[in-house]
Write a protein that holds these residues in place. Structure first.
Motif, PDB file in Angstrom:
ATOM      1  N   ASP A  79     -13.551   2.772  -0.160  1.00  0.00           N
ATOM      2  CA  ASP A  79     -12.178   3.289  -0.256  1.00  0.00           C
ATOM      3  C   ASP A  79     -11.160   2.297   0.285  1.00  0.00           C
ATOM      4  O   ASP A  79      -9.965   2.585   0.305  1.00  0.00           O
ATOM      5  N   GLY A  80     -11.619   1.148   0.745  1.00  0.00           N
ATOM      6  CA  GLY A  80     -10.726   0.173   1.362  1.00  0.00           C
ATOM      7  C   GLY A  80     -10.522   0.492   2.838  1.00  0.00           C
ATOM      8  O   GLY A  80     -10.915   1.548   3.323  1.00  0.00           O
ATOM      9  N   PRO A  82      -8.599   1.616   6.117  1.00  0.00           N
ATOM     10  CA  PRO A  82      -7.487   2.541   6.360  1.00  0.00           C
ATOM     11  C   PRO A  82      -6.182   1.776   6.634  1.00  0.00           C
ATOM     12  O   PRO A  82      -6.191   0.735   7.293  1.00  0.00           O
ATOM     13  N   HIS A  83      -5.088   2.304   6.115  1.00  0.00           N
ATOM     14  CA  HIS A  83      -3.791   1.648   6.289  1.00  0.00           C
ATOM     15  C   HIS A  83      -3.312   1.754   7.734  1.00  0.00           C
ATOM     16  O   HIS A  83      -3.748   2.635   8.480  1.00  0.00           O
ATOM     17  N   ALA A  84      -2.404   0.864   8.090  1.00  0.00           N
ATOM     18  CA  ALA A  84      -1.858   0.830   9.453  1.00  0.00           C
ATOM     19  C   ALA A  84      -1.120   2.136   9.749  1.00  0.00           C
ATOM     20  O   ALA A  84      -0.349   2.617   8.925  1.00  0.00           O
ATOM     21  N   ASP A  85      -1.365   2.677  10.915  1.00  0.00           N
ATOM     22  CA  ASP A  85      -0.639   3.851  11.391  1.00  0.00           C
ATOM     23  C   ASP A  85      -0.014   3.507  12.740  1.00  0.00           C
ATOM     24  O   ASP A  85      -0.070   2.354  13.189  1.00  0.00           O
ATOM     25  N   TYR A  88      -2.474   1.999  15.246  1.00  0.00           N
ATOM     26  CA  TYR A  88      -2.787   0.604  14.947  1.00  0.00           C
ATOM     27  C   TYR A  88      -1.628  -0.302  15.362  1.00  0.00           C
ATOM     28  O   TYR A  88      -1.840  -1.368  15.946  1.00  0.00           O
ATOM     29  N   ARG A  89      -0.404   0.114  15.062  1.00  0.00           N
ATOM     30  CA  ARG A  89       0.768  -0.689  15.441  1.00  0.00           C
ATOM     31  C   ARG A  89       0.841  -0.871  16.960  1.00  0.00           C
ATOM     32  O   ARG A  89       1.172  -1.950  17.445  1.00  0.00           O
ATOM     33  N   THR A 125      -3.188 -13.601   2.562  1.00  0.00           N
ATOM     34  CA  THR A 125      -2.613 -12.812   1.479  1.00  0.00           C
ATOM     35  C   THR A 125      -2.506 -13.561   0.158  1.00  0.00           C
ATOM     36  O   THR A 125      -2.327 -12.924  -0.874  1.00  0.00           O
TER      37      THR A 125
END
Length: 131
Positions: A79-80, A82-85, A88-89, A125
């Motif tokens: 699923d890749g 997990p995006h930054a939340d 995480y920040r 990137t």
């Protein structure tokens, strides 16, 4: 999978392994759903203790980079990552704070620091074949 460990580094081997796998995912050298070597196989291939590999894999699993299945083995999270939340920040801020403080002490100015960050970010990137 290409892993280079520095056995003379102050950085623990399992942390180096975690970082190398994350770099592979970031550079799309390791794709979602792709199988990774078993703990025993990877430990044997790079000549380290299997507990070290297991510790790295457990950290990667905890952080959402990989999944560990009994039948399928170890795979990059299909699923890749997990995006930054906000959590995480906060972690990024905590890791950057001492780097920035040391940079200030060593007279590395904000522009130089930002340029280094930009160069490293673009390394992860840009797509294969881009300049």
């Amino acid at each position: 999978m290409f892993i280079q460990l520095d056995f003379e580094s102050k950085e623990p081997i399992y942390i180096q392994l975690v970082q190398q796998i994350i770099e592979g995912i970031a550079k799309e050298q390791l794709l979602p759903g792709e199988a990774l070597p078993s703990v025993r196989s990877l430990a044997s291939d790079i000549g380290i203790n299997l507990h070290t590999v297991n510790k790295a894999y457990q950290q990667l699993k905890q952080d959402g980079f990989i999944l560990i299945h009994r039948q399928k083995g170890v795979v990059v999270n299909p699923d890749g990552v997990p995006h930054a939340d906000e959590i995480y920040r906060d972690q990024v801020t905590a890791k950057l704070r001492p780097l920035i403080a040391e940079s200030v002490c060593r007279k590395l100015n904000e522009d130089e620091f930002s340029k280094l960050c930009s160069q490293l970010f673009s390394e992860f990137t840009k797509k294969e074949g881009e300049k």
